[in-house]
Write a protein that holds these residues in place. Structure first.
Motif, PDB file in Angstrom:
ATOM      1  N   THR A 176      50.360  27.904  49.425  1.00  0.00           N
ATOM      2  CA  THR A 176      51.249  28.985  48.990  1.00  0.00           C
ATOM      3  C   THR A 176      52.713  28.567  49.077  1.00  0.00           C
ATOM      4  OG1 THR A 176      49.638  30.612  49.772  1.00  0.00           O
ATOM      5  CG2 THR A 176      51.865  31.402  49.347  1.00  0.00           C
ATOM      6  N   ALA A 177      53.067  27.877  50.160  1.00  0.00           N
ATOM      7  CA  ALA A 177      54.452  27.432  50.337  1.00  0.00           C
ATOM      8  C   ALA A 177      54.847  26.424  49.259  1.00  0.00           C
ATOM      9  CB  ALA A 177      54.631  26.815  51.723  1.00  0.00           C
ATOM     10  N   MET A 178      53.930  25.506  48.934  1.00  0.00           N
ATOM     11  CA  MET A 178      54.205  24.528  47.886  1.00  0.00           C
ATOM     12  C   MET A 178      54.386  25.230  46.544  1.00  0.00           C
ATOM     13  SD  MET A 178      54.595  21.368  46.962  1.00  0.00           S
ATOM     14  CE  MET A 178      53.870  20.295  48.226  1.00  0.00           C
ATOM     15  N   TYR A 195      48.357  44.422  40.535  1.00  0.00           N
ATOM     16  CA  TYR A 195      47.416  43.780  39.616  1.00  0.00           C
ATOM     17  C   TYR A 195      48.044  43.593  38.248  1.00  0.00           C
ATOM     18  CZ  TYR A 195      43.574  43.192  36.339  1.00  0.00           C
ATOM     19  OH  TYR A 195      42.769  42.730  35.336  1.00  0.00           O
ATOM     20  N   LYS A 196      48.775  44.585  37.779  1.00  0.00           N
ATOM     21  CA  LYS A 196      49.433  44.493  36.478  1.00  0.00           C
ATOM     22  C   LYS A 196      50.409  43.322  36.454  1.00  0.00           C
ATOM     23  CE  LYS A 196      47.425  48.187  34.862  1.00  0.00           C
ATOM     24  NZ  LYS A 196      46.397  48.083  33.802  1.00  0.00           N
ATOM     25  N   GLU A 197      51.124  43.151  37.549  1.00  0.00           N
ATOM     26  CA  GLU A 197      52.072  42.037  37.632  1.00  0.00           C
ATOM     27  C   GLU A 197      51.344  40.704  37.624  1.00  0.00           C
ATOM     28  OE1 GLU A 197      55.500  40.299  40.688  1.00  0.00           O
ATOM     29  OE2 GLU A 197      54.679  42.313  40.984  1.00  0.00           O
ATOM     30  N   GLY A 231      39.531  37.160  49.088  1.00  0.00           N
ATOM     31  CA  GLY A 231      39.953  38.363  48.383  1.00  0.00           C
ATOM     32  C   GLY A 231      41.376  38.757  48.739  1.00  0.00           C
ATOM     33  N   LEU A 232      41.715  38.744  50.029  1.00  0.00           N
ATOM     34  CA  LEU A 232      43.067  39.095  50.471  1.00  0.00           C
ATOM     35  C   LEU A 232      44.106  38.143  49.895  1.00  0.00           C
ATOM     36  CD1 LEU A 232      42.406  39.955  54.226  1.00  0.00           C
ATOM     37  CD2 LEU A 232      43.121  41.553  52.425  1.00  0.00           C
ATOM     38  N   TYR A 233      43.722  36.880  49.770  1.00  0.00           N
ATOM     39  CA  TYR A 233      44.640  35.868  49.239  1.00  0.00           C
ATOM     40  C   TYR A 233      45.101  36.213  47.828  1.00  0.00           C
ATOM     41  CZ  TYR A 233      45.973  31.433  47.072  1.00  0.00           C
ATOM     42  OH  TYR A 233      46.626  30.449  46.361  1.00  0.00           O
ATOM     43  N   HIS A 234      44.281  36.910  47.060  1.00  0.00           N
ATOM     44  CA  HIS A 234      44.643  37.235  45.678  1.00  0.00           C
ATOM     45  C   HIS A 234      45.678  38.344  45.578  1.00  0.00           C
ATOM     46  CE1 HIS A 234      41.214  34.683  44.765  1.00  0.00           C
ATOM     47  NE2 HIS A 234      41.625  34.652  43.513  1.00  0.00           N
ATOM     48  N   GLY A 235      45.903  39.089  46.654  1.00  0.00           N
ATOM     49  CA  GLY A 235      47.076  39.944  46.746  1.00  0.00           C
ATOM     50  C   GLY A 235      47.027  41.299  46.076  1.00  0.00           C
ATOM     51  N   ASN A 236      45.894  41.684  45.490  1.00  0.00           N
ATOM     52  CA  ASN A 236      45.787  43.020  44.900  1.00  0.00           C
ATOM     53  C   ASN A 236      44.320  43.459  44.945  1.00  0.00           C
ATOM     54  OD1 ASN A 236      44.507  42.436  42.072  1.00  0.00           O
ATOM     55  ND2 ASN A 236      46.193  40.974  42.231  1.00  0.00           N
ATOM     56  N   LEU A 237      44.103  44.757  44.870  1.00  0.00           N
ATOM     57  CA  LEU A 237      42.774  45.319  45.072  1.00  0.00           C
ATOM     58  C   LEU A 237      41.742  44.888  44.025  1.00  0.00           C
ATOM     59  CD1 LEU A 237      40.982  47.101  46.796  1.00  0.00           C
ATOM     60  CD2 LEU A 237      41.819  49.094  45.503  1.00  0.00           C
ATOM     61  N   ALA A 286      38.690  42.559  45.255  1.00  0.00           N
ATOM     62  CA  ALA A 286      37.290  43.001  45.260  1.00  0.00           C
ATOM     63  C   ALA A 286      36.415  42.024  44.476  1.00  0.00           C
ATOM     64  CB  ALA A 286      37.191  44.403  44.667  1.00  0.00           C
ATOM     65  N   TYR A 287      36.912  41.609  43.322  1.00  0.00           N
ATOM     66  CA  TYR A 287      36.185  40.638  42.494  1.00  0.00           C
ATOM     67  C   TYR A 287      36.039  39.311  43.239  1.00  0.00           C
ATOM     68  CZ  TYR A 287      35.389  37.298  38.675  1.00  0.00           C
ATOM     69  OH  TYR A 287      34.888  36.301  37.886  1.00  0.00           O
ATOM     70  N   ALA A 288      37.130  38.838  43.858  1.00  0.00           N
ATOM     71  CA  ALA A 288      37.100  37.563  44.580  1.00  0.00           C
ATOM     72  C   ALA A 288      36.165  37.621  45.781  1.00  0.00           C
ATOM     73  CB  ALA A 288      38.512  37.182  45.025  1.00  0.00           C
ATOM     74  N   PHE A 289      36.046  38.795  46.400  1.00  0.00           N
ATOM     75  CA  PHE A 289      35.119  38.925  47.535  1.00  0.00           C
ATOM     76  C   PHE A 289      33.679  38.690  47.075  1.00  0.00           C
ATOM     77  CE2 PHE A 289      32.241  41.546  50.122  1.00  0.00           C
ATOM     78  CZ  PHE A 289      32.467  40.984  51.371  1.00  0.00           C
ATOM     79  N   LEU A 290      33.305  39.290  45.950  1.00  0.00           N
ATOM     80  CA  LEU A 290      31.958  39.100  45.410  1.00  0.00           C
ATOM     81  C   LEU A 290      31.722  37.635  45.051  1.00  0.00           C
ATOM     82  CD1 LEU A 290      29.266  40.241  44.337  1.00  0.00           C
ATOM     83  CD2 LEU A 290      30.432  40.657  42.151  1.00  0.00           C
ATOM     84  N   ILE A 291      32.678  37.038  44.357  1.00  0.00           N
ATOM     85  CA  ILE A 291      32.567  35.622  43.985  1.00  0.00           C
ATOM     86  C   ILE A 291      32.528  34.751  45.236  1.00  0.00           C
ATOM     87  CG2 ILE A 291      33.755  33.704  42.852  1.00  0.00           C
ATOM     88  CD1 ILE A 291      32.498  35.724  40.914  1.00  0.00           C
TER      89      ILE A 291
END
Length: 247
Positions: A16-18, A100-102, A157-163, A167-172
């Motif tokens: 993230t820092a990079m 999410y829109k952003e 999921g938290l890393y993706h920064g939006n709900l 949620a999708y990333a948690f399933l994946i």
């Protein structure tokens, strides 16, 4: 706790820092900065992943033996992508998330070829090293499999920064943790991740596919995707468990 910091939090912060430095100082777009960051940090992260594997006595190489599961992994990634997006949409998560829109604008404002290269191939490689190769593997040393998978998927999921994406990333994340566990190679979750991302990009950027996925046929498509996902998971388990056809 120290192990989790070293194996997941620190690599995630490094990546993230990079990305932030490249975004701020090279005047790159968000997707370009993330992709370039993935290219730069992946060799470093993979070095530590390989060292960890050697310490555990496991293979340090990528491992190219998928035991005949290549096609099932690719279909599994695509079908779970469809199912995951349907769940996110039916719950209305995209409508209540401003962030999410952003994120959506940052991703899809780039050219389509760049989206394919960055989100389709480069970024998944870095993410699989961090969240499966380093994070999940470290958790698995201390915790039962499903708890390790759930925790690593939650952090993914938290890393993706939006709900919606979270949620999708948690399933994946649950699926790829299982794939990594059963196959013993990062190649399997990486190919799954690539397949899911590429289909998602194709749907968004192709008018005909987009209209197919956003009509009243979605429930049928989601149900079919659930069935296909289950079949692929069973076949992957069988082939890895009994070491059938070798790629």
């Amino acid at each position: 706790m120290i192990s989790i910091i070293l194996h997941l939090i620190l690599p995630m912060f490094f990546y993230t820092a990079m990305t932030t430095v490249l975004y701020l100082y090279l005047n790159l777009g968000p997707l370009e900065a993330t992709a370039l960051s993935a290219i730069l940090v992946s060799p470093v992260l993979y070095y530590f992943y390989s060292a960890d594997q050697r310490r555990r006595g496991a293979q340090a190489s990528p491992g190219f033996n998928l035991h005949g599961c290549l096609i099932y992994i690719l279909i599994f990634g695509s079908s779970l992508c469809i199912l995951g997006n349907y769940i996110v949409n039916i719950l209305g998560l995209t409508e209540i998330s401003v962030s999410y829109k952003e994120a959506e604008n940052n991703l899809y404002s780039a050219s389509f070829p760049l989206q394919l290269l960055a989100s389709g191939f480069m970024i998944p490689f870095a993410e699989e090293i961090i969240f499966r190769g380093l994070g999940f593997a470290a958790l698995k040393e201390k915790l039962p499999f499903w708890l390790s998978a759930a925790l690593s998927a939650a952090l993914f999921g938290l890393y993706h920064g939006n709900l919606p994406q979270g949620a999708y990333a948690f399933l994946i994340g649950l699926a790829v943790a299982w794939l990594y566990e059963i196959s013993g190679t990062l190649l399997a979750p990486y190919l799954f991740h690539v397949s899911a991302n590429l289909l998602s990009l194709l749907v968004v950027n192709t008018e005909r596919l987009n209209s197919l996925f956003y009509t009243d046929r979605r429930p049928v498509l989601a149900a079919a995707s659930a069935v296909v996902s289950a079949i692929c998971a069973i076949r992957i388990y069988q082939k890895n468990n009994f070491k059938e056809d070798v790629v």
